[in-house]
Design a protein around this motif. Structure first.
Motif, PDB file in Angstrom:
ATOM      1  N   TRP A   1     -40.395 -54.828 -81.339  1.00  0.00           N
ATOM      2  CA  TRP A   1     -40.418 -53.441 -81.809  1.00  0.00           C
ATOM      3  C   TRP A   1     -39.363 -52.608 -81.091  1.00  0.00           C
ATOM      4  O   TRP A   1     -38.693 -51.770 -81.694  1.00  0.00           O
ATOM      5  N   SER A   2     -39.206 -52.837 -79.816  1.00  0.00           N
ATOM      6  CA  SER A   2     -38.204 -52.109 -79.042  1.00  0.00           C
ATOM      7  C   SER A   2     -36.805 -52.338 -79.609  1.00  0.00           C
ATOM      8  O   SER A   2     -36.049 -51.388 -79.847  1.00  0.00           O
ATOM      9  N   LYS A   3     -36.478 -53.578 -79.852  1.00  0.00           N
ATOM     10  CA  LYS A   3     -35.160 -53.920 -80.380  1.00  0.00           C
ATOM     11  C   LYS A   3     -34.951 -53.330 -81.770  1.00  0.00           C
ATOM     12  O   LYS A   3     -33.886 -52.773 -82.069  1.00  0.00           O
ATOM     13  N   THR A   4     -35.970 -53.424 -82.596  1.00  0.00           N
ATOM     14  CA  THR A   4     -35.876 -52.917 -83.966  1.00  0.00           C
ATOM     15  C   THR A   4     -35.719 -51.400 -83.984  1.00  0.00           C
ATOM     16  O   THR A   4     -34.836 -50.864 -84.664  1.00  0.00           O
ATOM     17  N   LEU A   5     -36.565 -50.711 -83.242  1.00  0.00           N
ATOM     18  CA  LEU A   5     -36.540 -49.245 -83.256  1.00  0.00           C
ATOM     19  C   LEU A   5     -35.280 -48.679 -82.603  1.00  0.00           C
ATOM     20  O   LEU A   5     -34.743 -47.665 -83.067  1.00  0.00           O
ATOM     21  N   LEU A   6     -34.812 -49.319 -81.552  1.00  0.00           N
ATOM     22  CA  LEU A   6     -33.571 -48.831 -80.927  1.00  0.00           C
ATOM     23  C   LEU A   6     -32.368 -49.038 -81.842  1.00  0.00           C
ATOM     24  O   LEU A   6     -31.504 -48.158 -81.944  1.00  0.00           O
ATOM     25  N   LEU A   7     -32.322 -50.165 -82.545  1.00  0.00           N
ATOM     26  CA  LEU A   7     -31.236 -50.372 -83.503  1.00  0.00           C
ATOM     27  C   LEU A   7     -31.333 -49.362 -84.643  1.00  0.00           C
ATOM     28  O   LEU A   7     -30.319 -48.795 -85.074  1.00  0.00           O
ATOM     29  N   ALA A   8     -32.541 -49.100 -85.118  1.00  0.00           N
ATOM     30  CA  ALA A   8     -32.729 -48.085 -86.164  1.00  0.00           C
ATOM     31  C   ALA A   8     -32.320 -46.699 -85.661  1.00  0.00           C
ATOM     32  O   ALA A   8     -31.784 -45.892 -86.430  1.00  0.00           O
ATOM     33  N   SER A   9     -32.524 -46.428 -84.393  1.00  0.00           N
ATOM     34  CA  SER A   9     -32.111 -45.142 -83.818  1.00  0.00           C
ATOM     35  C   SER A   9     -30.598 -44.994 -83.821  1.00  0.00           C
ATOM     36  O   SER A   9     -30.068 -43.908 -84.090  1.00  0.00           O
ATOM     37  N   VAL A  10     -29.887 -46.071 -83.533  1.00  0.00           N
ATOM     38  CA  VAL A  10     -28.417 -46.026 -83.605  1.00  0.00           C
ATOM     39  C   VAL A  10     -27.995 -45.831 -85.063  1.00  0.00           C
ATOM     40  O   VAL A  10     -27.056 -45.081 -85.352  1.00  0.00           O
ATOM     41  N   ALA A  11     -28.709 -46.473 -85.978  1.00  0.00           N
ATOM     42  CA  ALA A  11     -28.418 -46.284 -87.407  1.00  0.00           C
ATOM     43  C   ALA A  11     -28.597 -44.825 -87.804  1.00  0.00           C
ATOM     44  O   ALA A  11     -27.770 -44.256 -88.525  1.00  0.00           O
TER      45      ALA A  11
END
Length: 170
Positions: free
Chosen positions: A10-20
């Motif tokens: 979840w951390s990896k997914t949400l942080l990548l989505a935040s950069v998006a």
């Protein structure tokens, strides 16, 4: 309760989505308020706010067509980065409950996206803008701090994304 593996994913997914999301807003701002940041590019390329009498003024680019091409190139790079980040975040989301090998494969687009973002800040802003066009000499048109901040944020997220998944609890 989340397992360590689930929390890490979840951390990896949400942080990548935040950069998006960040790049989405950058592209939105650069297209809906085109001339605000275009002025930034014009001043950096024309080197009109660097130290008086510097001997590197021969590097300055004054033709508006070249300045516009630089700015459109930056926006295009940001747009590609936006799409890659969103595609990468969706791939991670879809692979969240799948085996580690599948989740690891889903990281590929995110890794490419974050690397492209790092290259934007390092090449376009910190190398070409700050060093070639001496942006660092300008008090008003110096984007080094923002570029370094975003480079650092993306580098940390990339390092997290590259970390292997925690082993499942026995």
């Amino acid at each position: 309760m989340f397992s360590a593996t689930s929390a890490a994913r979840w951390s990896k997914t949400l942080l990548l989505a935040s950069v998006a999301l960040f790049f989405t807003l950058v592209v939105f701002n650069n297209t809906t308020d085109f001339y605000s940041n275009y002025q930034f590019v014009q001043h950096v390329l024309s080197m009109d706010s660097t130290f008086p009498g510097n001997r590197a003024m021969w590097r300055a680019l004054h033709p508006p067509a070249i300045q516009l091409a630089f700015y459109l190139g930056i926006i295009a790079w940001e747009l590609v980065n936006t799409v890659l980040c969103w595609v990468g975040a969706v791939a991670l989301f879809r692979a969240h409950n799948l085996p580690a090998g599948v989740f690891t494969q889903a990281k590929r687009i995110g890794i490419i996206a974050l690397t492209a973002g790092l290259l934007l800040w390092l090449v376009a802003f910190l190398s070409i803008g700050a060093e070639w066009f001496l942006m660092w000499q300008s008090k008003q048109w110096n984007g080094q701090e923002a570029a370094f901040r975003m480079f650092t944020v993306e580098a940390l997220i990339l390092a997290l994304l590259l970390m292997p998944e925690p082993a499942p609890a026995p």
